[in-house]
Each structure stands twice: as structure tokens, then as C-alpha cells.
Design a protein around this motif. Structure first.
Motif, PDB file in Angstrom:
ATOM      1  N   LEU A   1       0.851  -1.300  -0.060  1.00  0.00           N
ATOM      2  CA  LEU A   1       0.046   0.012  -0.060  1.00  0.00           C
ATOM      3  C   LEU A   1       0.881   1.312  -0.061  1.00  0.00           C
ATOM      4  O   LEU A   1       0.352   2.140  -0.589  1.00  0.00           O
ATOM      5  CB  LEU A   1      -0.838   0.051   1.143  1.00  0.00           C
ATOM      6  N   GLU A   2       1.917   1.236   0.775  1.00  0.00           N
ATOM      7  CA  GLU A   2       2.955   2.494   0.912  1.00  0.00           C
ATOM      8  C   GLU A   2       3.503   2.611  -0.535  1.00  0.00           C
ATOM      9  O   GLU A   2       3.319   3.677  -1.009  1.00  0.00           O
ATOM     10  CB  GLU A   2       3.947   2.210   1.835  1.00  0.00           C
TER      11      GLU A   2
ATOM     12  N   THR B   1       0.946   3.999  -3.033  1.00  0.00           N
ATOM     13  CA  THR B   1       0.549   5.456  -2.685  1.00  0.00           C
ATOM     14  C   THR B   1       1.641   6.342  -3.392  1.00  0.00           C
ATOM     15  O   THR B   1       1.327   7.046  -4.058  1.00  0.00           O
ATOM     16  CB  THR B   1       0.696   6.012  -1.138  1.00  0.00           C
ATOM     17  N   LYS B   2       2.917   5.774  -3.095  1.00  0.00           N
ATOM     18  CA  LYS B   2       3.981   6.573  -3.762  1.00  0.00           C
ATOM     19  C   LYS B   2       4.021   6.536  -5.271  1.00  0.00           C
ATOM     20  O   LYS B   2       4.179   7.644  -5.924  1.00  0.00           O
ATOM     21  CB  LYS B   2       5.282   5.962  -3.294  1.00  0.00           C
TER      22      LYS B   2
ATOM     23  N   SER C   1       1.214   5.233  -7.310  1.00  0.00           N
ATOM     24  CA  SER C   1       0.070   5.471  -8.054  1.00  0.00           C
ATOM     25  C   SER C   1      -0.531   4.340  -8.622  1.00  0.00           C
ATOM     26  O   SER C   1      -1.133   4.028  -9.390  1.00  0.00           O
ATOM     27  CB  SER C   1       0.040   6.430  -9.316  1.00  0.00           C
TER      28      SER C   1
ATOM     29  N   ALA D   1      -2.197   2.373  -5.547  1.00  0.00           N
ATOM     30  CA  ALA D   1      -2.858   1.972  -4.580  1.00  0.00           C
ATOM     31  C   ALA D   1      -4.258   1.312  -4.794  1.00  0.00           C
ATOM     32  O   ALA D   1      -4.706   0.637  -4.075  1.00  0.00           O
ATOM     33  CB  ALA D   1      -2.720   2.909  -3.427  1.00  0.00           C
TER      34      ALA D   1
ATOM     35  N   GLU E   1      -7.506  -3.400   0.981  1.00  0.00           N
ATOM     36  CA  GLU E   1      -6.929  -3.157   2.436  1.00  0.00           C
ATOM     37  C   GLU E   1      -7.105  -4.454   3.192  1.00  0.00           C
ATOM     38  O   GLU E   1      -6.581  -4.695   4.314  1.00  0.00           O
ATOM     39  CB  GLU E   1      -7.622  -2.088   3.088  1.00  0.00           C
TER      40      GLU E   1
END
Ligand SMILES: Cc1cc2nc3c(=O)[nH]c(=O)nc-3n(C[C@H](O)[C@H](O)[C@H](O)COP(=O)(O)OP(=O)(O)OC[C@H]3O[C@@H](n4cnc5c(N)ncnc54)[C@H](O)[C@@H]3O)c2cc1C
Length: 343
Positions: free
Chosen positions: A44-45, A48-49, A51, A53, A58
């Protein structure tokens, strides 16, 4: 010298002398962790970084093909990391177990030897990981996916079960007491015989020669931090004995956590600790010369004089061959190089 292959010894294990037809299992413990949720958080990290995610749920299963395609379309450099995380997410747990057992009568073995274990209809060889000086006899078993015995030892074996134990056997043994330093190199469960030998050295005071401490090195390689068998015990030994130097080397852990230790192959990490002043004027290849000139990542002051070293290595054949070649070129006398490769 020839590297003995564990595989070639499989056939022999049922003909080893019987130690106990029904030894009692006294402990079965996972040594590794279930890190699935840690992997998801890391993904997930990254998502997010970079693009992607939106394709990482989850909770629940992950569509790894979709994640791979989406992430690497824009960032192809992420391919090895996503592949490693996928592999770790799918891995069965436990994949590394510590097994202890009791026999009716104590049995003699030398540090570094192995026994054969029969559970159900299958026998396999396992190195004894405990020192002959200790009360408990201990093995350290890694799950070989789709293997015939190791998955059963990981999933089914329980306290109170009976196993047949034969042996001991094996020639990966400590040399007689001498003033030489010792370097142990292992990957994964190849550390089992080393653990036995290292504990034996310290339990019997053989880490010293005529009152003087000798340097004992352990270079232990694995993919992930929790694949380092006995990591905590080795860290404690590192704390309590100035002459013990433990260097864990992890190839994949930096893709999951902020691991700041060694990431080199163990045979390369060893080169960074060699005292270059002690080397003969041999011509080393470019890779070896680069590693010899590199600084170690730890604050350990001790250095290795290959002429005064005994080398013990156990693990995957590629590492063992490469280490044997490097050790000879460094000037470690051949009779002081002891290797066992297991596939
Ligand atoms: C002297 C000796 C000491 C050993 N010590 C240990 C030990 O301390 N801990 C330990 O976990 N294992 C150790 N082994 C390996 C062990 O004997 C088994 O080979 C292993 O547990 C796999 O058995 P299995 O029945 O699950 O797989 P099998 O059904 O026998 O094998 C499945 C396939 O996996 C391959 N394979 C076997 N071992 C490995 C491996 N380690 N990695 C990748 N592929 C493999 C085999 O060649 C085969 O192709 C040792 C072997 C020997 C000969």
C-alpha cells in the motif's frame, strides 16, 4: 576438495545405526513469522508513492497479476520488488520450525553431524542444531514446498509424537583445538551444524587457545530477517563475547523493511573483513578485488587473516562452490576449508 552434497546422502539415511525407534517430540515451534499483513502494508505504501494503491485491497486476497501489471507499466524497476513481495505473501506459514526431541538413552554425536528422522513413511537427514554439551537435542527444519516430509514436519508434527532417529553421521566436523580463527558461513538452515559447533566452542572454552581468545565469525545469509534461524541467540552471543562476530546478510528484507545491515552474498561480505595486508600478491578478479577494497557495514574492528583461518560452510551449492574458490584464492590452506552443499 569435493563439496559433499546432502542429496547424495538421502539413500543412506535408513541404513544408519538406530538411535531410537520411538523418540518423543518435546517441542515444535515456528521460527519464522506470518508477515502477510506487513507485506500488504508495504505494498500500500508503494502503491501510494507510485500511484497503484487503487489495485491493492486493504483486506482479503490480492490480485497479484493486476498489481504487477499496473505497478510495472509505469515503473518497470518495481518488478523484482513486487515479485519478492508476492512470493512472501503467498508463502505457507510456518516455513521454518525448531523441533526438539528426547530419546530414552542419551546418544553421542559430534558437533556438526546429522541424524535421520523418520516420521510416517518417510525418512530424511537433518543436522543437529544443538551442541552435544546441551541437554535438549534440536533440529531446525525448512519447508520445501511440495516436499514429501518437510511440510508434514512443519504442519503436522506435535509434542508427544514419536519419531525414529538414526545416526549420527557426517563429516562436517571441527578441527582439533588450534590457534586459528574460525569463519562459519551458511545460508538458511545450513546454519544448523554451525549452531552446534559454535555453541560447542563457547561451552567448552575452545574459542580460546592457551588463554587467548580467537576470533569466531558467522556470516549467515537468508532472504528475509525471520529466515535467519537463531538470529536472537547469535545477537546475544555477539553481545556477551567480544571474539564472536555475527554478520547476518539479507537479500530481500530491504524490500519490506528498513533493514540497514548487509545485503551482499555472505562470501562477498566475508571479503570486506579480510585484512588486505595479509594477502599474498595474488591477482584477484575484478569482483573480488572490489569487495576486498570495500568497507564493512558494521563497526566490528576485527579483521580476517586468511592464512590463520579455518573455514566451515554449509548451504546452497552455488554459495559453497563460490566460497571455496574465494577462500583458496585468499590463501586459506585447502585442508582448513570444510564444506557441505545441499542442492
Ligand atoms: C546431511 C543432510 C543434512 C540436512 N540438514 C537439514 C537441516 O538441518 N534442515 C533442513 O531443513 N534440511 C536439511 N536437509 C535436507 C533434508 O534432508 C530434506 O532434503 C528436506 O527437508 C526436503 O525433504 P522433503 O521430503 O520435504 O522434500 P523431497 O520430497 O525430498 O524433495 C522435493 C524436492 O526439493 C528438493 N530439495 C531438497 N531439499 C531442498 C532444500 N533445502 N531447498 C530446496 N530444495 C530442496 C529435492 O532435491 C527435491 O527435488 C539435510 C540433508 C542432508 C543430506
Amino acid at each position: 576438495m569435493t563439496v559433499r552434497e546432502h542429496k547424495s546422502q538421502h539413500d543412506k539415511v535408513d541404513s544408519l545405526p538406530l538411535i531410537s525407534e520411538s523418540a518423543t517430540v518435546t517441542g515444535v515451534e515456528a521460527m519464522d513469522e506470518n508477515r502477510r499483513e506487513e507485506v500488504r502494508q508495504r505494498l500500500l505504501e508503494l502503491g501510494t508513492k507510485h500511484s497503484f494503491a487503487a489495485v491493492v485491497p486493504e483486506e482479503g486476497p490480492i490480485d497479484w497479476d493486476l498489481v504487477f501489471e499496473t505497478a510495472t507499466a509505469a515503473h518497470p524497476q518495481l518488478a523484482p520488488q513486487i515479485g519478492a513481495l508476492h512470493n512472501r505473501f503467498d508463502r505457507a506459514h510456518p516455513a521454518l520450525v525448531r523441533i526438539t526431541f528426547e530419546t530414552d538413552e542419551p546418544f553421542d554425536f559430534a558437533a556438526g553431524q546429522y541424524v535421520s528422522i523418520r516420521y510416517g513413511d518417510r525418512s530424511r537427514a537433518y543436522s543437529v542444531a544443538s551442541s552435544p554439551t546441551r541437554d535438549e537435542t534440536e533440529l531446525c527444519v525448512r519447508r520445501v514446498p511440495d516436499g514429501r516430509l518437510s511440510p508434514r514436519l512443519c504442519d503436522e508434527l506435535s509434542v508427544g509424537d514419536r519419531i525414529t532417529v538414526r545416526g549420527p553421521n557426517g563429516h562436517l566436523l571441527l578441527e582439533d583445538v588450534s590457534p586459528r580463527d574460525k569463519a562459519f558461513l551458511a545460508t538458511g538452515t545450513g546454519v544448523a551444524p554451525m549452531k552446534s559447533m559454535i555453541d560447542y566452542l563457547f561451552d567448552t572454552g575452545r574459542d580460546e587457545y592457551e588463554g587467548e581468545a580467537r576470533n569466531i565469525w558467522l556470516f549467515l545469509g537468508a532472504a528475509w530477517k525471520d529466515d535467519l534461524p537463531y538470529h536472537e541467540a547469535f545477537l546475544e552471543l555477539n553481545e556477551s563475547h567480544e571474539n564472536f562476530h555475527y554478520i547476518p546478510c539479507l537479500s530481500r528484507e530491504p524490500w519490506l523493511t528498513e533493514w540497514d545491515g548487509e545485503t551482499e552474498y555472505i562470501q562477498d561480505a566475508l571479503l570486506t573483513y579480510v585484512d588486505e595486508q595479509t594477502l599474498d600478491d595474488a591477482a584477484f578478479g575484478r569482483h573480488m578485488a572490489t569487495m576486498l577494497a570495500s568497507s564493512p557495514t558494521t563497526a566490528i574492528d576485527a579483521r580476517i587473516d586468511p592464512h590463520q583461518l579455518e573455514v566451515y560452510a554449509c548451504g546452497i551449492n552455488a554459495m559453497v562452490y563460490s566460497l571455496e574458490t574465494a577462500a583458496k584464492r585468499l590463501g586459506v590452506p585447502e585442508r582448513h576449508i570444510h564444506c557441505e552443499g545441499y542442492g
